[in-house]
Design a protein around this motif. Structure first.
Motif, PDB file in Angstrom:
ATOM      1  N   GLU A   3       0.829  -1.211   0.000  1.00  0.00           N
ATOM      2  CA  GLU A   3       0.000   0.000   0.000  1.00  0.00           C
ATOM      3  C   GLU A   3       0.860   1.257   0.000  1.00  0.00           C
ATOM      4  O   GLU A   3       0.439   2.293  -0.509  1.00  0.00           O
ATOM      5  CB  GLU A   3      -0.945  -0.013   1.191  1.00  0.00           C
ATOM      6  N   ALA A   4       2.069   1.172   0.551  1.00  0.00           N
ATOM      7  CA  ALA A   4       2.961   2.334   0.537  1.00  0.00           C
ATOM      8  C   ALA A   4       3.322   2.710  -0.891  1.00  0.00           C
ATOM      9  O   ALA A   4       3.340   3.886  -1.252  1.00  0.00           O
ATOM     10  CB  ALA A   4       4.223   2.043   1.340  1.00  0.00           C
ATOM     11  N   LEU A   5       3.604   1.701  -1.737  1.00  0.00           N
ATOM     12  CA  LEU A   5       3.919   1.976  -3.136  1.00  0.00           C
ATOM     13  C   LEU A   5       2.717   2.563  -3.858  1.00  0.00           C
ATOM     14  O   LEU A   5       2.855   3.457  -4.691  1.00  0.00           O
ATOM     15  CB  LEU A   5       4.392   0.703  -3.846  1.00  0.00           C
ATOM     16  N   THR A   6       1.512   2.092  -3.546  1.00  0.00           N
ATOM     17  CA  THR A   6       0.308   2.632  -4.153  1.00  0.00           C
ATOM     18  C   THR A   6       0.140   4.099  -3.779  1.00  0.00           C
ATOM     19  O   THR A   6      -0.180   4.936  -4.621  1.00  0.00           O
ATOM     20  CB  THR A   6      -0.934   1.835  -3.692  1.00  0.00           C
ATOM     21  N   THR A  51      16.862   1.768  -8.727  1.00  0.00           N
ATOM     22  CA  THR A  51      17.450   3.079  -8.475  1.00  0.00           C
ATOM     23  C   THR A  51      17.598   3.378  -6.998  1.00  0.00           C
ATOM     24  O   THR A  51      18.693   3.634  -6.519  1.00  0.00           O
ATOM     25  CB  THR A  51      16.607   4.180  -9.145  1.00  0.00           C
ATOM     26  N   VAL A  52      16.496   3.337  -6.264  1.00  0.00           N
ATOM     27  CA  VAL A  52      16.532   3.720  -4.855  1.00  0.00           C
ATOM     28  C   VAL A  52      17.311   2.698  -4.035  1.00  0.00           C
ATOM     29  O   VAL A  52      18.204   3.061  -3.265  1.00  0.00           O
ATOM     30  CB  VAL A  52      15.100   3.903  -4.299  1.00  0.00           C
ATOM     31  N   LEU A  53      16.996   1.422  -4.190  1.00  0.00           N
ATOM     32  CA  LEU A  53      17.679   0.383  -3.424  1.00  0.00           C
ATOM     33  C   LEU A  53      19.172   0.351  -3.755  1.00  0.00           C
ATOM     34  O   LEU A  53      20.007   0.191  -2.872  1.00  0.00           O
ATOM     35  CB  LEU A  53      17.045  -0.980  -3.679  1.00  0.00           C
ATOM     36  N   ALA A  54      19.490   0.544  -5.026  1.00  0.00           N
ATOM     37  CA  ALA A  54      20.897   0.520  -5.439  1.00  0.00           C
ATOM     38  C   ALA A  54      21.696   1.671  -4.831  1.00  0.00           C
ATOM     39  O   ALA A  54      22.908   1.571  -4.665  1.00  0.00           O
ATOM     40  CB  ALA A  54      20.987   0.579  -6.956  1.00  0.00           C
ATOM     41  N   ARG A  55      21.029   2.762  -4.472  1.00  0.00           N
ATOM     42  CA  ARG A  55      21.722   3.927  -3.912  1.00  0.00           C
ATOM     43  C   ARG A  55      21.798   3.916  -2.394  1.00  0.00           C
ATOM     44  O   ARG A  55      22.387   4.812  -1.809  1.00  0.00           O
ATOM     45  CB  ARG A  55      21.029   5.207  -4.375  1.00  0.00           C
ATOM     46  N   THR A  56      21.204   2.933  -1.745  1.00  0.00           N
ATOM     47  CA  THR A  56      21.290   2.860  -0.286  1.00  0.00           C
ATOM     48  C   THR A  56      22.429   1.933   0.104  1.00  0.00           C
ATOM     49  O   THR A  56      22.728   0.966  -0.588  1.00  0.00           O
ATOM     50  CB  THR A  56      19.979   2.351   0.334  1.00  0.00           C
ATOM     51  N   GLU A  62      17.885   2.953   6.044  1.00  0.00           N
ATOM     52  CA  GLU A  62      17.323   3.348   4.758  1.00  0.00           C
ATOM     53  C   GLU A  62      17.160   2.132   3.845  1.00  0.00           C
ATOM     54  O   GLU A  62      16.138   1.964   3.188  1.00  0.00           O
ATOM     55  CB  GLU A  62      18.190   4.416   4.077  1.00  0.00           C
ATOM     56  N   HIS A  63      18.186   1.297   3.833  1.00  0.00           N
ATOM     57  CA  HIS A  63      18.149   0.073   3.022  1.00  0.00           C
ATOM     58  C   HIS A  63      17.025  -0.841   3.516  1.00  0.00           C
ATOM     59  O   HIS A  63      16.259  -1.383   2.720  1.00  0.00           O
ATOM     60  CB  HIS A  63      19.507  -0.633   3.119  1.00  0.00           C
ATOM     61  N   ARG A  64      16.911  -0.974   4.832  1.00  0.00           N
ATOM     62  CA  ARG A  64      15.859  -1.813   5.410  1.00  0.00           C
ATOM     63  C   ARG A  64      14.474  -1.275   5.049  1.00  0.00           C
ATOM     64  O   ARG A  64      13.579  -2.028   4.707  1.00  0.00           O
ATOM     65  CB  ARG A  64      16.024  -1.890   6.927  1.00  0.00           C
ATOM     66  N   ARG A  65      14.274   0.055   5.116  1.00  0.00           N
ATOM     67  CA  ARG A  65      12.968   0.652   4.783  1.00  0.00           C
ATOM     68  C   ARG A  65      12.591   0.393   3.332  1.00  0.00           C
ATOM     69  O   ARG A  65      11.433   0.119   3.026  1.00  0.00           O
ATOM     70  CB  ARG A  65      12.994   2.143   5.073  1.00  0.00           C
ATOM     71  N   VAL A  66      13.550   0.491   2.432  1.00  0.00           N
ATOM     72  CA  VAL A  66      13.270   0.231   1.016  1.00  0.00           C
ATOM     73  C   VAL A  66      12.884  -1.232   0.832  1.00  0.00           C
ATOM     74  O   VAL A  66      11.914  -1.546   0.131  1.00  0.00           O
ATOM     75  CB  VAL A  66      14.475   0.610   0.125  1.00  0.00           C
ATOM     76  N   LEU A  67      13.613  -2.140   1.464  1.00  0.00           N
ATOM     77  CA  LEU A  67      13.278  -3.562   1.372  1.00  0.00           C
ATOM     78  C   LEU A  67      11.893  -3.836   1.943  1.00  0.00           C
ATOM     79  O   LEU A  67      11.121  -4.622   1.384  1.00  0.00           O
ATOM     80  CB  LEU A  67      14.323  -4.415   2.085  1.00  0.00           C
ATOM     81  N   GLU A  68      11.542  -3.169   3.055  1.00  0.00           N
ATOM     82  CA  GLU A  68      10.209  -3.346   3.633  1.00  0.00           C
ATOM     83  C   GLU A  68       9.129  -2.834   2.687  1.00  0.00           C
ATOM     84  O   GLU A  68       8.092  -3.462   2.526  1.00  0.00           O
ATOM     85  CB  GLU A  68      10.120  -2.638   4.987  1.00  0.00           C
ATOM     86  N   ALA A  69       9.358  -1.692   2.041  1.00  0.00           N
ATOM     87  CA  ALA A  69       8.382  -1.150   1.091  1.00  0.00           C
ATOM     88  C   ALA A  69       8.198  -2.073  -0.104  1.00  0.00           C
ATOM     89  O   ALA A  69       7.102  -2.193  -0.649  1.00  0.00           O
ATOM     90  CB  ALA A  69       8.810   0.237   0.612  1.00  0.00           C
ATOM     91  N   LEU A  70       9.264  -2.744  -0.496  1.00  0.00           N
ATOM     92  CA  LEU A  70       9.187  -3.692  -1.609  1.00  0.00           C
ATOM     93  C   LEU A  70       8.640  -5.046  -1.176  1.00  0.00           C
ATOM     94  O   LEU A  70       8.375  -5.902  -2.005  1.00  0.00           O
ATOM     95  CB  LEU A  70      10.571  -3.890  -2.239  1.00  0.00           C
ATOM     96  N   GLY A  71       8.494  -5.250   0.126  1.00  0.00           N
ATOM     97  CA  GLY A  71       8.029  -6.540   0.629  1.00  0.00           C
ATOM     98  C   GLY A  71       9.108  -7.600   0.604  1.00  0.00           C
ATOM     99  O   GLY A  71       8.831  -8.791   0.564  1.00  0.00           O
ATOM    100  N   LEU A  91      16.509  -1.422  15.175  1.00  0.00           N
ATOM    101  CA  LEU A  91      16.323  -2.692  14.485  1.00  0.00           C
ATOM    102  C   LEU A  91      17.640  -3.131  13.869  1.00  0.00           C
ATOM    103  O   LEU A  91      18.387  -2.307  13.344  1.00  0.00           O
ATOM    104  CB  LEU A  91      15.287  -2.549  13.369  1.00  0.00           C
ATOM    105  N   CYS A  92      17.913  -4.415  13.911  1.00  0.00           N
ATOM    106  CA  CYS A  92      19.102  -4.954  13.258  1.00  0.00           C
ATOM    107  C   CYS A  92      18.908  -4.829  11.753  1.00  0.00           C
ATOM    108  O   CYS A  92      17.821  -5.053  11.232  1.00  0.00           O
ATOM    109  CB  CYS A  92      19.312  -6.413  13.649  1.00  0.00           C
ATOM    110  N   THR A  93      19.956  -4.462  11.052  1.00  0.00           N
ATOM    111  CA  THR A  93      19.866  -4.282   9.605  1.00  0.00           C
ATOM    112  C   THR A  93      20.642  -5.344   8.832  1.00  0.00           C
ATOM    113  O   THR A  93      20.772  -5.249   7.626  1.00  0.00           O
ATOM    114  CB  THR A  93      20.402  -2.893   9.203  1.00  0.00           C
TER     115      THR A  93
END
Length: 106
Positions: A3-6, A51-56, A62-71, A91-93
């Motif tokens: 839903e975040a991506l939506t 793009t976004v994940l590759a730049r974290t 930040e990397h963890r948040r992108v992975l969470e948004a992508l599921g 949180l452990c990353t």
């Protein structure tokens, strides 16, 4: 899809002068809207992944948040701790399985 991506896709579309997918739904056939939403979300997911994940940096929040948004955060460690001075939850990353409580120092 997440839903975040939506929400990101709808906000971006509205900022460019378009209607949100929900607002346009009565005017268009539901199947067309669903296909357009799916295609838009797939493009957004590819953009975020490439793009976004590759730049974290790995092992950062930040990397963890992108992975969470992508599921895709299922492979991350679920360990948590609290910073005593601020009360912030940390949180452990790292990847799951990096920590073995039985392998502690003697």
């Amino acid at each position: 899809m997440n839903e975040a991506l939506t929400g990101i896709a709808n906000r971006d579309w509205e900022q460019r002068g378009g209607q949100s997918a929900r607002a346009a739904e009565p005017a268009l056939h539901t199947a067309d809207v669903t296909q357009r939403e799916r295609a838009g979300l797939e493009r957004l997911e590819v953009f975020v992944r490439e793009t976004v994940l590759a730049r974290t940096y790995p092992h950062t929040m930040e990397h963890r948040r992108v992975l969470e948004a992508l599921g895709k955060a299922d492979s991350l460690c679920t360990a948590r701790t609290m910073e005593l001075s601020t009360g912030d939850i940390i949180l452990c990353t790292r990847e799951a399985g990096h920590y073995d409580p039985d392998d502690g120092p003697s």
